[in-house]
Design a protein around this motif. Structure first.
Motif, mmCIF file in Angstrom:
data_model
loop_
_atom_site.group_PDB
_atom_site.id
_atom_site.type_symbol
_atom_site.label_atom_id
_atom_site.label_comp_id
_atom_site.label_asym_id
_atom_site.label_seq_id
_atom_site.Cartn_x
_atom_site.Cartn_y
_atom_site.Cartn_z
ATOM 1 N N LEU A 107 0.238 4.336 -24.089
ATOM 2 C CA LEU A 107 0.686 3.548 -22.939
ATOM 3 C C LEU A 107 1.582 4.468 -22.122
ATOM 4 C CD1 LEU A 107 1.441 0.562 -25.187
ATOM 5 C CD2 LEU A 107 0.042 0.305 -23.163
ATOM 6 N N ASP A 108 1.187 4.750 -20.902
ATOM 7 C CA ASP A 108 1.964 5.705 -20.112
ATOM 8 C C ASP A 108 3.215 5.019 -19.567
ATOM 9 O OD1 ASP A 108 2.629 7.876 -18.169
ATOM 10 O OD2 ASP A 108 0.656 8.572 -18.836
ATOM 11 N N GLY A 109 4.376 5.635 -19.834
ATOM 12 C CA GLY A 109 5.616 5.084 -19.277
ATOM 13 C C GLY A 109 6.038 3.768 -19.890
ATOM 14 N N ASN A 142 8.212 13.302 -19.783
ATOM 15 C CA ASN A 142 7.160 13.198 -18.766
ATOM 16 C C ASN A 142 5.809 13.349 -19.423
ATOM 17 O OD1 ASN A 142 6.010 16.025 -18.248
ATOM 18 N ND2 ASN A 142 8.202 16.433 -18.090
ATOM 19 N N SER A 143 4.782 13.117 -18.643
ATOM 20 C CA SER A 143 3.436 13.080 -19.219
ATOM 21 C C SER A 143 2.986 14.420 -19.768
ATOM 22 C CB SER A 143 2.423 12.662 -18.158
ATOM 23 O OG SER A 143 2.589 11.338 -17.801
ATOM 24 N N GLU A 144 3.336 15.483 -19.052
ATOM 25 C CA GLU A 144 2.858 16.786 -19.505
ATOM 26 C C GLU A 144 3.421 17.111 -20.885
ATOM 27 O OE1 GLU A 144 4.318 20.436 -17.533
ATOM 28 O OE2 GLU A 144 2.234 21.088 -17.530
ATOM 29 N N ALA A 181 3.325 5.694 -26.821
ATOM 30 C CA ALA A 181 3.527 5.974 -25.396
ATOM 31 C C ALA A 181 4.003 7.408 -25.238
ATOM 32 C CB ALA A 181 4.567 5.013 -24.815
ATOM 33 N N ASP A 182 3.988 7.894 -23.997
ATOM 34 C CA ASP A 182 4.351 9.306 -23.795
ATOM 35 C C ASP A 182 5.797 9.477 -23.340
ATOM 36 O OD1 ASP A 182 3.789 8.159 -21.312
ATOM 37 O OD2 ASP A 182 2.874 9.968 -20.488
ATOM 38 N N HIS A 183 6.398 8.436 -22.788
ATOM 39 C CA HIS A 183 7.795 8.467 -22.325
ATOM 40 C C HIS A 183 8.084 7.091 -21.747
ATOM 41 C CE1 HIS A 183 6.140 8.563 -18.300
ATOM 42 N NE2 HIS A 183 5.340 9.542 -18.710
ATOM 43 N N GLY A 184 9.344 6.834 -21.445
ATOM 44 C CA GLY A 184 9.692 5.544 -20.869
ATOM 45 C C GLY A 184 9.569 5.531 -19.360
ATOM 46 N N SER A 200 1.989 0.946 -16.654
ATOM 47 C CA SER A 200 3.451 0.795 -16.626
ATOM 48 C C SER A 200 4.106 1.999 -15.970
ATOM 49 C CB SER A 200 3.997 0.577 -18.035
ATOM 50 O OG SER A 200 3.337 1.400 -18.972
ATOM 51 N N ASP A 201 3.471 3.148 -16.064
ATOM 52 C CA ASP A 201 4.030 4.329 -15.424
ATOM 53 C C ASP A 201 3.747 4.367 -13.929
ATOM 54 O OD1 ASP A 201 5.300 7.016 -15.663
ATOM 55 O OD2 ASP A 201 3.387 7.558 -14.753
ATOM 56 N N MET A 202 2.483 4.247 -13.570
ATOM 57 C CA MET A 202 2.118 4.437 -12.161
ATOM 58 C C MET A 202 2.718 3.351 -11.278
ATOM 59 S SD MET A 202 0.494 7.243 -12.024
ATOM 60 C CE MET A 202 -0.291 7.329 -10.433
ATOM 61 N N VAL A 206 -6.195 9.293 -12.356
ATOM 62 C CA VAL A 206 -4.799 9.717 -12.238
ATOM 63 C C VAL A 206 -4.167 10.098 -13.568
ATOM 64 C CG1 VAL A 206 -4.314 8.524 -10.072
ATOM 65 C CG2 VAL A 206 -4.004 7.296 -12.242
ATOM 66 N N LYS A 207 -4.794 9.721 -14.655
ATOM 67 C CA LYS A 207 -4.261 10.081 -15.978
ATOM 68 C C LYS A 207 -5.321 10.736 -16.861
ATOM 69 C CE LYS A 207 -0.081 8.254 -15.450
ATOM 70 N NZ LYS A 207 1.169 9.025 -15.494
ATOM 71 N N PHE A 208 -6.458 11.004 -16.298
ATOM 72 C CA PHE A 208 -7.562 11.533 -17.116
ATOM 73 C C PHE A 208 -7.183 12.852 -17.789
ATOM 74 C CE2 PHE A 208 -11.422 14.258 -17.274
ATOM 75 C CZ PHE A 208 -12.067 13.591 -18.303
ATOM 76 N N GLY A 209 -6.568 13.735 -17.026
ATOM 77 C CA GLY A 209 -6.180 15.029 -17.601
ATOM 78 C C GLY A 209 -5.106 14.904 -18.667
ATOM 79 N N HIS A 210 -4.434 13.773 -18.691
ATOM 80 C CA HIS A 210 -3.368 13.613 -19.678
ATOM 81 C C HIS A 210 -3.949 13.560 -21.099
ATOM 82 C CE1 HIS A 210 -1.045 12.903 -16.150
ATOM 83 N NE2 HIS A 210 -0.127 12.119 -16.665
ATOM 84 N N VAL A 211 -5.007 12.782 -21.277
ATOM 85 C CA VAL A 211 -5.593 12.659 -22.631
ATOM 86 C C VAL A 211 -6.642 13.720 -22.925
ATOM 87 C CG1 VAL A 211 -5.160 10.305 -23.401
ATOM 88 C CG2 VAL A 211 -6.975 10.731 -21.724
HETATM 89 MN MN MN Z 1 3.306 9.680 -18.425
#
Ligand code: MN
Ligand code: 2PG
Ligand code: MN
Length: 672
Positions: free
Chosen positions: A140-142, A193-195, A583-586, A542-544, A473-478
């Motif tokens: 879950l991002d953010g 952050n996501s990275e 999740a990756d961060h708050g 939740s992030d975007m 917008v988050k594809f590269g994250h995973v």
């Molecule tokens: Mn993130």
């Protein structure tokens, strides 16, 4: 140089990273290359060099980013190649396992893959946990954990699925650290952050990240001795040095103090004409802080001018509208930047950048993130700093994702994403190399972290069939971040990565559900197909939406993410699988800037100050599902566990022991 250097402080209670951004007190806020054979997948760092091996020449394809220079003779009997010349700042150090290389003998026209060294991709079987369970990994991002209150959108939203994970099984729900040193950032004042979050999740170890590597290179002055700086320096005599990047102290993509040091360092080393192309933030820092950051920069540039350097801001625009798109979601964003930075053309022209930012912020519905592009013009109305032949350009963001597209535009001769009109012959360097597979850009000031042997690569080598999905917008994250900033597959036959196109040209508060359900349905189908052992997704809502600062929309976003988790968990239930939800961060769990006591801060009009950025909060991790062995629970002896501990945990759930240098697993198996 104003406030350069290591000027950081922490403001308790806001939950966000706070940096001193300048002189004003009030402004701060807080792939791979060709596969040549062997079983190493589509690695991309490689190059080739010819080595003497015994009596014949062998061609060595190196699968690490660093090549030995000069090539050393291979020891004919040893099973480990020792390259004394390898730089020791890579995790590979001086001893490279032979199985990382493919050795080809041109004489015998055959390929010999050496695999007899101590290194092996084979993971040990877990002594207690079975193989063959489908494991869903949901990020879950953010989505952080914070006190329940009206600004905690996760708390306010109806999130029965996530609530049930928390309340249902205390032994299988815990918090992990997702910020600061736990994810390789310089200090514990740095928000996640996501990275860095996805890097840690995927790599299972904590690497010094870009922000820290740049700090070190600036501190030691090494940055000025490396090839990248020497390359741009070649233009100092006759050309202009341009800096393009995010102007804030957010520390996610860039940092003002690093820009300040670079401006100083470059001018001391001969740069006579400097132009800065700014991108205003308002996402990693409070909206409205752009004015203060621009004033600080103007002050620094004025000091340089006193020393005889012709230094000015040349253009600007908001980060989400100008230049910093990612994953090729919307090339128009990059084009708007190109027109201003390179061509010197923009719909808005101003004599000063402070005036530009103040005036443009008055346009209804405009904020720092979305400022329209502008150029600074002289008394004759002529742009003061277009990029022309013979100039040097540095993109000073250290984070990769939002720099890859502009790097392509600046570097690629063949380029068809938009009409560049003019393609100046420049010396271009990134702060870091942003894409290891593409080697993009080819010149850079600081070497990026070398993340090797990520969990994804190990698992694929151990036969784990993997499905990864998110929206653009988050594809590269995973995929890219998860795999250590490398694009592409490790093994096309075992992996499938699916990107669901994101809506573009909108702020996500108008569409807070985004593509959560579509992502979940793809994951569900992948799980039910039984064609995959790991199904990995990122749910961006939740992030975007949190970044827009729209509290009502963020509440809707959190519910949408929760609905999506339910779809995935239901599918896992059906196939007798296991889930890992984290999740990756708050972000969405705290939407207000707070004072040291933790109370919401009001602005001068009595309105609360909305926080659009990530937080320093920990994030939850929950495991479960019918496939989870009865005695599995979270250990008590890793109380400081962070995102990097998740990789070993997931490997265990696939029935493997993690490699010994990974951060320890979060789980244990007790007899039931
Ligand atoms: Mn993130
Ligand atoms: O949008 C981004 O670029 C960052 C915030 O600057 O967010 P995330 O790390 O979640 O991608
Ligand atoms: Mn974010």
């Amino acid at each position: 140089m104003g406030e350069g250097g290591d000027r950081r402080r922490r403001e308790e209670g806001s939950g966000r990273r706070q940096r001193k951004g300048g002189r004003r007190e009030g402004m701060r806020e807080g792939g791979r290359g060709r596969r040549k054979g062997g079983d190493f997948g589509r690695r991309g760092w490689g190059g080739e060099s010819n080595l003497e091996f015994g009596f014949c020449n062998y061609q060595l394809t190196c699968f690490s980013r660093k090549l030995p220079t000069p090539p050393q003779p291979l020891h004919p009997t040893s099973d480990v190649i020792i390259f004394s010349s390898l730089q020791t700042n890579t995790p590979l150090c001086s001893s490279l396992p032979l199985s990382r290389f493919q050795i080809t003998s041109p004489t015998h026209k055959k390929t010999v893959v050496m695999g007899s060294s101590g290194f092996s991709w084979k993971l040990k079987d877990h002594p207690k946990l079975p193989k063959g369970k489908t494991v869903a990994v949901v990020v879950l991002d953010g989505w952080g954990e914070a006190n329940p209150n009206e600004y905690n959108c996760i708390h306010v939203a109806d999130t029965p699925t996530m609530d049930s994970l928390k309340k249902g099984a205390p032994e299988r729900w815990r918090l992990v650290r997702a910020h600061g040193t736990a994810v390789g950032l310089p200090t514990d004042d740095d928000m996640g952050n996501s990275e860095v979050g996805h890097n840690a999740l995927g790599a299972g170890r904590i690497y010094a990240q870009g922000a820290k590597l740049v700090d070190m290179a600036l501190e030691t002055g090494k940055i000025y001795e490396e090839e990248g700086f020497k390359y741009i320096k070649e233009c100092f005599e006759n050309g202009t040095l341009h800096f393009i990047g995010l102007l804030s102290d957010g520390g996610v993509h860039s940092r003002l103090d690093q820009l300040q040091l670079l401006l100083k360092g470059a001018s001391e080393r001969g740069a006579k004409r400097i132009r800065v192309h700014i991108l205003t933030d308002g996402r990693d820092v409070l909206d409205g802080t752009s004015v203060g950051f621009v004033e600080t920069l103007e002050n620094d540039l004025a000091k340089l001018r006193e020393k005889g350097v012709d230094a000015r801001i040349a253009s600007g625009g908001g980060r989400m509208y100008v230049t910093m798109d990612r994953y090729e979601n919307d090339w128009d964003v990059v084009k708007r930047g190109w027109d201003a930075q390179v061509l010197g053309e923009a719909p808005h022209k101003f004599k000063s950048a402070v005036e530009a930012v103040k005036k443009l912020r008055e346009i209804p519905n405009t904020n720092d993130q979305y400022l329209p592009p502008f150029v600074i013009v002289d008394d004759n109305g002529k742009a003061v700093g277009p990029i022309v032949d013979g100039d040097a350009v540095v993109t000073f963001n250290f984070r990769a994702d939002r720099m890859v597209m502009i790097a392509k535009a600046l570097e690629y001769k063949d380029f068809d994403k938009f009409d560049r009109v003019r393609f100046p012959k420049i010396h271009y360097a990134g702060m870091l190399q942003y894409d290891g597979e593409l080697k993009l850009p080819s010149h850079y000031l600081v070497s990026p972290p070398v993340m090797e042997r990520t969990s994804g690569e190990y698992l694929v080598h151990n036969g784990i069939r993997t499905f990864a999905c998110s929206e653009t917008v988050k594809f590269g994250h995973v995929t890219f971040f998860w795999n250590g900033n490398r694009s592409g597959y490790f093994n096309r036959e075992l992996e499938e990565y699916v990107e669901i196109p994101s809506d573009s040209g909108i702020t996500f508060n108008v569409q807070p559900k985004m593509k959560a359900i579509e992502i979940a349905e793809k994951a569900r189908d992948a799980i039910l197909s039984r064609k995959f052992d790991q199904v990995r997704v990122n749910l961006p809502n939740s992030d975007m939406v949190g970044h827009t600062g729209d509290i009502q929309a963020t509440i809707v976003a959190c519910k949408a993410a929760d609905d999506a988790v339910k779809i995935i968990l239901d599918a896992i239930e059906q196939v007798g699988g296991i889930y890992v939800v984290t999740a990756d961060h708050g972000n969405a769990e705290d939407m207000v800037k707070r004072n040291k006591k933790g109370e919401p801060l009001l602005d001068k009009n009595g309105n609360i100050q909305i926080l659009t950025s990530h937080t320093l909060q920990p994030v939850p991790i929950a495991i479960g599902g019918p496939g989870l062995a009865a005695g599995v629970r979270f250990r008590q002896d890793v109380p400081d566990g962070g995102l990097a501990n998740v990789a070993a945990t997931v490997m265990n759930l696939h029935g493997f022991e993690a490699p010994s240098d990974y951060e320890p697993t979060l789980i244990e198996v007790v007899d039931k």
